[in-house]
Scaffold this active site. Structure first.
Site, short mmCIF file in Angstrom:
data_model
loop_
_atom_site.label_atom_id
_atom_site.label_comp_id
_atom_site.label_asym_id
_atom_site.label_seq_id
_atom_site.Cartn_x
_atom_site.Cartn_y
_atom_site.Cartn_z
N ARG A 56 10.46 -13.70 -10.33
CA ARG A 56 9.17 -13.08 -9.98
C ARG A 56 8.10 -14.12 -9.72
O ARG A 56 7.17 -13.92 -8.96
CB ARG A 56 8.74 -12.10 -11.08
CG ARG A 56 7.33 -11.58 -10.90
CD ARG A 56 7.04 -10.28 -11.63
NE ARG A 56 7.51 -10.22 -12.99
CZ ARG A 56 6.98 -10.89 -14.01
NH1 ARG A 56 5.97 -11.71 -13.82
NH2 ARG A 56 7.47 -10.77 -15.23
N TYR A 109 -11.15 -3.77 7.96
CA TYR A 109 -9.94 -2.94 7.98
C TYR A 109 -10.11 -1.74 7.03
O TYR A 109 -10.57 -1.91 5.89
CB TYR A 109 -8.79 -3.85 7.53
CG TYR A 109 -7.43 -3.26 7.49
CD1 TYR A 109 -6.83 -2.77 8.63
CD2 TYR A 109 -6.71 -3.24 6.29
CE1 TYR A 109 -5.54 -2.24 8.58
CE2 TYR A 109 -5.43 -2.73 6.23
CZ TYR A 109 -4.85 -2.23 7.39
OH TYR A 109 -3.58 -1.72 7.33
N ASP A 181 -10.45 -11.87 6.21
CA ASP A 181 -9.19 -11.35 6.74
C ASP A 181 -8.96 -12.04 8.08
O ASP A 181 -9.67 -11.79 9.05
CB ASP A 181 -9.29 -9.83 6.89
CG ASP A 181 -7.98 -9.18 7.30
OD1 ASP A 181 -7.19 -9.83 8.01
OD2 ASP A 181 -7.74 -8.02 6.92
N LYS A 206 1.97 -9.10 10.73
CA LYS A 206 1.59 -9.11 12.15
C LYS A 206 2.15 -10.36 12.84
O LYS A 206 3.31 -10.40 13.17
CB LYS A 206 0.07 -9.01 12.25
CG LYS A 206 -0.54 -7.87 11.40
CD LYS A 206 -0.29 -6.49 11.96
CE LYS A 206 -0.56 -5.35 10.98
NZ LYS A 206 -1.92 -5.23 10.47
C1 LIG Z 1 -2.32 -4.56 9.17
C2 LIG Z 1 -3.54 -5.16 8.64
C3 LIG Z 1 -3.68 -5.39 7.27
C4 LIG Z 1 -2.69 -4.88 6.25
O1 LIG Z 1 -1.45 -5.43 6.33
P1 LIG Z 1 -0.14 -4.69 5.76
O2 LIG Z 1 0.88 -5.75 5.79
O3 LIG Z 1 0.09 -3.54 6.68
O4 LIG Z 1 -0.46 -4.23 4.37
C5 LIG Z 1 -4.80 -6.07 6.84
N1 LIG Z 1 -5.76 -6.46 7.69
C6 LIG Z 1 -5.67 -6.23 9.01
C7 LIG Z 1 -6.78 -6.70 9.90
C8 LIG Z 1 -4.56 -5.57 9.52
O5 LIG Z 1 -4.49 -5.31 10.82
#
Ligand SMILES: *Cc1c(COP(=O)(O)O)cnc(C)c1O
Length: 391
Positions: A56, A109, A181, A206
């Site tokens: 972990r 987000y 972010d 992404k």
């Molecule tokens: C998709 C996304 C997230 C969250 O990511 P997950 O892996 O789906 O939890 C956070 N910030 C932005 C800008 C996103 O597009």
């Protein structure tokens, strides 16, 4: 590794790789592990300081990924998380305490807002949302109890670019931690820590993954903020499976060429969309005509494939004629993969400190790695299916 004299594309080919430690294999193998054995009682007694202690708490697979994320984001430290949302939650929880105040950008987000409005409120944290156009003026919103300023630039629905350096300068004067972010740039086109941001998170889901087959979050930070963030991460028992770490590293190796293609194709299609009669507005900060372009060009070295536009049509039945006929553009959540996506979006519902009322239907497009000519042909045919109502 904080920074490198090597070019970014070279760094991405070599970061986090230690073939000599793994029988010469180019890629770090998948280490599936819970128990880690110690050969002697003395070694067991010394395990507190060991990087490898228990599954972990990390394996060579996740350590390789964390090393690579440090290089990608020019950060001192990194943590791999099971999702982008878990990376967001760890940061927000780390600075939460009764009476604390957070400043969160209004274009952030949706789940970030929900975490603040639903969970953090229960713990006595107050959130103020601020207009994404605020730079140094954010100072007027800082209170003695302000613990965190959250940014997202560009906003992943509406694509406003923030003046990150101006905000971090103010935050430092007031001793406030800053987090961003950074999913949109993938860390490839923008390294926020170089502009004084303390913590950069990404949905590795992404662009790091790049293939729409992985859930992953990344957190990159300064040495000074690391221990507190890691404590939260450990207390929640968050960890990333070795197969997922392997896939993320594999995605990272081709990120440079992918991002360059997303940049070129996205700009080409963005330019073209501006000239289509159905389009009222294109939100793409990489386009010189975009109101945020000057601020963007100062901070970013290129654009990813995600942007927005507004079309005059708002009738759902008519919109369905356009969207349902696409064969190359998929409809669905997420982005950052090799394939193109297009969905109608409704950013207005996620706002409280600013408004979003562009006078038509907002559409979010992710330009993938297909031939942009084919994508433009498909969009044009989709627009042609929007039959204007006969008066
Ligand atoms: C998709 C996304 C997230 C969250 O990511 P997950 O892996 O789906 O939890 C956070 N910030 C932005 C800008 C996103 O597009």
């Amino acid at each position: 590794m904080t920074d490198s004299l090597l070019g970014r594309d070279t760094v991405l080919s070599h970061c986090g790789r230690h073939p000599a430690a793994h029988s010469g294999t180019v890629n770090t193998p998948v280490y599936r592990a819970s128990t880690i054995l110690f050969p002697t009682l003395a070694a067991l007694d010394a395990k507190e300081g060991a990087r490898l202690r228990y599954g972990r708490r990390g394996t060579p697979s996740t350590h390789a990924l964390e090393d690579a994320i440090c290089a990608l984001e020019s950060a001192d430290r990194a943590l791999a998380m099971p999702s982008g949302v878990s990376a967001i939650s760890v940061v927000l929880m780390t600075y939460a305490e009764p009476g604390a105040h957070f400043l969160v950008v209004d274009s952030s987000y949706g789940p970030t807002r929900k975490f603040c409005n639903q969970l953090l409120q229960k713990f006595g944290v107050e959130t103020t949302y601020y207009d994404p156009t605020k730079g140094a003026e954010i100072e007027a919103l800082i209170r003695p109890e302000t613990k965190l300023i959250w940014m997202e630039s560009p906003g992943s629905q509406t694509f406003e670019v923030q003046d990150v350096a101006a905000i971090t300068a103010v935050a430092r004067r007031h001793g406030v931690t800053t987090a961003i972010d950074n999913t949109w740039s993938g860390g490839y086109f923008f390294q926020p820590l170089k502009l004084g941001v303390d913590i950069s998170i990404q949905a590795g889901t992404k662009y790091i993954s790049g293939h729409s087959d992985l859930m992953l979050g990344t957190l990159a930070c300064t040495e000074a903020s690391y221990e507190a963030l890691r404590e939260t991460y450990l207390r929640f028992g968050l960890c990333v499976g070795a197969d997922d770490a392997f896939l993320a590293l594999r995605g990272l190796r081709t990120m440079a060429v992918r991002m360059q293609q997303h940049n070129a194709s996205g700009l080409e299609i963005g330019h073209w969309l501006k000239d289509q009669p159905e389009v009222l507005q294109v939100m793409h900060p990489g386009l010189p005509s975009d109101p945020y372009h000057a601020l963007f060009a100062k901070q970013f070295s290129g654009s990813s494939g995600l942007f927005g536009f507004v079309i005059a049509e708002t009738d759902r039945t008519n919109l369905a004629k356009m969207f349902d006929g696409f064969t190359l553009f998929g409809m669905g959540s997420s982005w950052g993969g090799y394939e193109s996506l297009m969905t109608p979006s409704n950013p207005a519902v996620y706002r409280s400190a600013s408004t979003w009322n562009p006078g038509g239907q907002t559409v979010r497009i992710h330009v993938g790695l297909e031939d942009p000519k084919d994508l433009m042909n498909e969009i044009r045919a989709g627009f042609d299916r929007l039959q204007p109502a006969i008066a």
